[in-house]
Design an enzyme around this catalytic site. Structure first.
Site, mmCIF file in Angstrom:
data_model
loop_
_atom_site.group_PDB
_atom_site.id
_atom_site.type_symbol
_atom_site.label_atom_id
_atom_site.label_comp_id
_atom_site.label_asym_id
_atom_site.label_seq_id
_atom_site.Cartn_x
_atom_site.Cartn_y
_atom_site.Cartn_z
ATOM 1 C CG ASP A 79 -0.189 0.066 2.534
ATOM 2 O OD1 ASP A 79 0.791 -0.684 2.693
ATOM 3 O OD2 ASP A 79 -0.564 0.880 3.407
ATOM 4 C CD GLU A 140 4.368 0.668 6.853
ATOM 5 O OE1 GLU A 140 5.148 0.931 7.793
ATOM 6 O OE2 GLU A 140 3.972 1.550 6.051
#
Ligand SMILES: [Zn+2]
Length: 380
Positions: A79, A140
């Site tokens: 991400d 994350e």
């Protein structure tokens, strides 16, 4: 040995696929097909369902080619932060950036391509290696949620690298623990013009508490921040409620607890007030909620993974210093679960801004370091 052209093409392809936190499905599909094409067994977990995302963490396993060689974990996150709805990539030789309307997403796609290219070359050249386990996490950037929901007992590797730091040829071995500290100050509302003495002013309490609070860089290992403050209803009402959201971080758990207690004490002291109306006494109150967000990353320079990376750097004619950082990563989560991990810088620059850029030569160097670490790990 690293194929810089192949690495650059793969990087340009992956950064052009938007992958905001909780919306990593498109990039994860592409990565799954790349990893399977490289010969890995690939499994996704159900972390996405549990945290409201559209795909899970990915675990890819490459079988070793050297009996007895220890397994190695390599990890990065899929991400990115925003803005990154659409990414318009600008290529200027080896320098890659955007048109400044979005982040680039080199955080953390530099880490991903360095891992992929290192493994590709290791397998093409039959470089000795044990099993390689690649964990590509989701979310994350949103509280390390993907790694928190990843079942590390699925891993055979006991040591490895997370690739998720700006800079190049540096190894982060220390990162802070953090407490989230959310406070609600409860006062008492009253007409601000008619009877302010019958109120308990929550904005004033907050001001008193914060004015004497240690904030910012508290010491060499500790930071503290109040990020959001909200309260009050109207200019003619004594405000009865203020909420404050903040955090504190430290490389030292002892200092983290001291700073957290300091903050709690300031709010509680400011709320130690009351007002009598008729025969009833109203007491103000500070409701302080503390939650540990993650544990520290603390790994010694004598740890095997640190020695391997520094030896790998020497083999390339480089020096790879270790350092601390004030930011957390998935490495904090893996370390808290007993894995020996450090966080290798992978070439991302000016991250979390629309000025983010990458010099592909830094990513190539990172891939060389990873490849050499894979080779050295086989004999460790
Ligand atoms: Zn990152």
């Amino acid at each position: 040995m690293i194929n810089a052209i192949r690495l650059k093409e793969e990087f340009l392809e992956l950064v052009s696929i938007a992958s905001l936190s909780r919306r990593e499905r498109a990039v994860s599909r592409r990565l799954e097909s790349i990893l399977k094409g490289m010969g890995a067994g690939v499994e996704a977990d159900d972390a996405g369902e549990r945290i409201g995302g559209d795909t899970g963490n990915m675990l890819a396993r490459f079988p070793g080619n050297t009996p007895g060689a220890p397994p190695l974990l390599l990890s990065a996150h899929m991400d990115t932060v925003g803005p990154a709805e659409a990414i318009h990539v600008v290529v200027d030789g080896d320098i890659i950036r955007t048109d400044h309307t979005s982040v680039l997403g080199g955080d953390d796609k530099t880490g991903i391509v360095a891992i992929l290219e290192a493994i590709r070359v290791a397998r093409e050249r039959s470089i000795p290696h044990g099993d390689i386990e690649v964990v590509l996490t989701i979310c994350e950037e949103f509280g390390l949620l993907g790694a928190k929901h990843f079942d590390t007992s699925r891993l055979r590797a006991r040591r490895g690298l997370v690739l998720d730091v700006d800079g190049v040829c540096e190894l982060v071995t220390r990162a802070p623990a953090a407490n989230r500290v959310n406070v609600t100050l409860h006062g008492l509302a009253a007409h601000a013009g008619v009877c302010p003495e019958q109120g308990l002013d929550a904005v004033h309490m907050a001001a008193e508490a914060i004015a004497g609070m240690k904030l910012g860089r508290v010491d060499g290992e500790t930071t503290a921040n109040l990020g959001v403050i909200q309260g009050g209803l109207a200019s003619n009402i004594v405000p009865d409620r203020v909420t404050i959201r903040g955090e504190t971080r430290s490389l030292s758990l002892d200092k983290l607890e001291r700073q957290t207690a300091h903050r709690r004490g300031r709010f509680e002291a400011a709320a130690a007030r009351s007002v009598r109306i008729g025969d009833r006494v109203h007491q103000a109150r500070a409701d302080v909620q503390v939650e540990r967000q993650y544990e520290p990353l603390q790994i010694g320079d004598q740890a095997v993974i640190v020695r391997l990376v520094r030896e790998a750097a020497r083999a390339l004619g480089r020096i790879c210093p270790t350092r601390a950082t004030g930011g957390a990563s998935d490495a904090n989560i893996f370390a808290a679960r007993g894995l020996e991990v450090a966080n290798l810088a992978c070439g991302m620059r000016e991250i979390h801004t629309v000025n983010e850029w990458v010099d592909i030569r830094d990513v190539v160097l990172t891939a060389e370091l990873v490849l050499e670490t894979i080779r050295l790990n086989a004999a460790a």
